[in-house]
Design a protein around this motif. Structure first.
Motif, PDB file in Angstrom:
ATOM      1  N   THR A   2       0.839  -1.190   0.000  1.00  0.00           N
ATOM      2  CA  THR A   2       0.000   0.000   0.000  1.00  0.00           C
ATOM      3  C   THR A   2       0.877   1.244   0.000  1.00  0.00           C
ATOM      4  OG1 THR A   2      -0.151   0.097   2.407  1.00  0.00           O
ATOM      5  CG2 THR A   2      -1.846  -1.169   1.277  1.00  0.00           C
ATOM      6  N   SER A   4       0.679   5.534   0.784  1.00  0.00           N
ATOM      7  CA  SER A   4      -0.084   6.653   1.306  1.00  0.00           C
ATOM      8  C   SER A   4       0.507   7.919   0.714  1.00  0.00           C
ATOM      9  CB  SER A   4      -0.011   6.709   2.834  1.00  0.00           C
ATOM     10  OG  SER A   4      -0.793   7.771   3.320  1.00  0.00           O
ATOM     11  N   VAL A  10      -4.938   6.197   1.317  1.00  0.00           N
ATOM     12  CA  VAL A  10      -4.152   4.986   1.129  1.00  0.00           C
ATOM     13  C   VAL A  10      -4.552   4.392  -0.221  1.00  0.00           C
ATOM     14  CG1 VAL A  10      -3.657   2.671   2.009  1.00  0.00           C
ATOM     15  CG2 VAL A  10      -4.073   4.562   3.608  1.00  0.00           C
ATOM     16  N   SER A 101      -7.389   6.855   5.281  1.00  0.00           N
ATOM     17  CA  SER A 101      -6.770   6.097   6.362  1.00  0.00           C
ATOM     18  C   SER A 101      -7.562   6.290   7.650  1.00  0.00           C
ATOM     19  CB  SER A 101      -5.333   6.584   6.562  1.00  0.00           C
ATOM     20  OG  SER A 101      -4.856   6.214   7.827  1.00  0.00           O
ATOM     21  N   GLU A 123      -9.958  -0.758   5.764  1.00  0.00           N
ATOM     22  CA  GLU A 123      -8.645  -1.293   5.378  1.00  0.00           C
ATOM     23  C   GLU A 123      -8.744  -2.745   4.933  1.00  0.00           C
ATOM     24  OE1 GLU A 123      -5.481   1.065   8.127  1.00  0.00           O
ATOM     25  OE2 GLU A 123      -6.749  -0.396   9.186  1.00  0.00           O
TER      26      GLU A 123
END
Length: 131
Positions: A2, A4, A10, A101, A123
């Motif tokens: 992932t 960010s 994200v 996030s 997530e």
């Protein structure tokens, strides 16, 4: 894997097309009894307006049972709820699953630590849909 972007978003690379990823997300949400409030087809709407953009869809979903306690504890989070997942194709035809996030939302709105799990489900959903 992932990434960010530093602004609380994200990005997770998907192994599926936009439509397949969206269907995977919808299936997971429906299986958990989570309401899907809307699916916006941004690229489809752009096409209707005579414009082109890479495939881009936004899912808006949530559970009042999970979201209401968070909004009661941190009322400003209502601007970021219900939860959202963006599924988009980039210029190289790579598909990405993006979301805010939970840690960013917690910091932005002062969400108590004990309620973080109520929004952290995003997530898991994004990761599983992208597998």
């Amino acid at each position: 894997m992932t990434f960010s972007s530093g602004n609380g978003i994200v990005d997770v690379p998907s192994n599926h097309s936009v439509d397949q990823t969206v269907e995977r997300l919808k299936g997971m949400l429906e299986a958990k009894g989570v309401a899907i409030f809307a699916v916006f087809d941004h690229s489809g709407e752009a096409e209707k307006a005579g414009m082109k953009m890479p495939r881009t869809k936004l899912l808006i979903f949530g559970s009042p049972k999970a979201g209401t306690p968070v909004m009661l504890a941190a009322p400003s989070i209502a601007i970021d709820l219900p939860l959202k997942i963006l599924v988009r194709e980039d210029g190289a035809r790579k598909v990405w699953v993006s979301y805010n996030s939970p840690a960013y939302l917690q910091e932005r709105h002062g969400v108590p630590r004990e309620l973080l799990q109520n929004i952290a489900v995003v997530e898991t959903l994004a990761s599983k849909a992208a597998e």
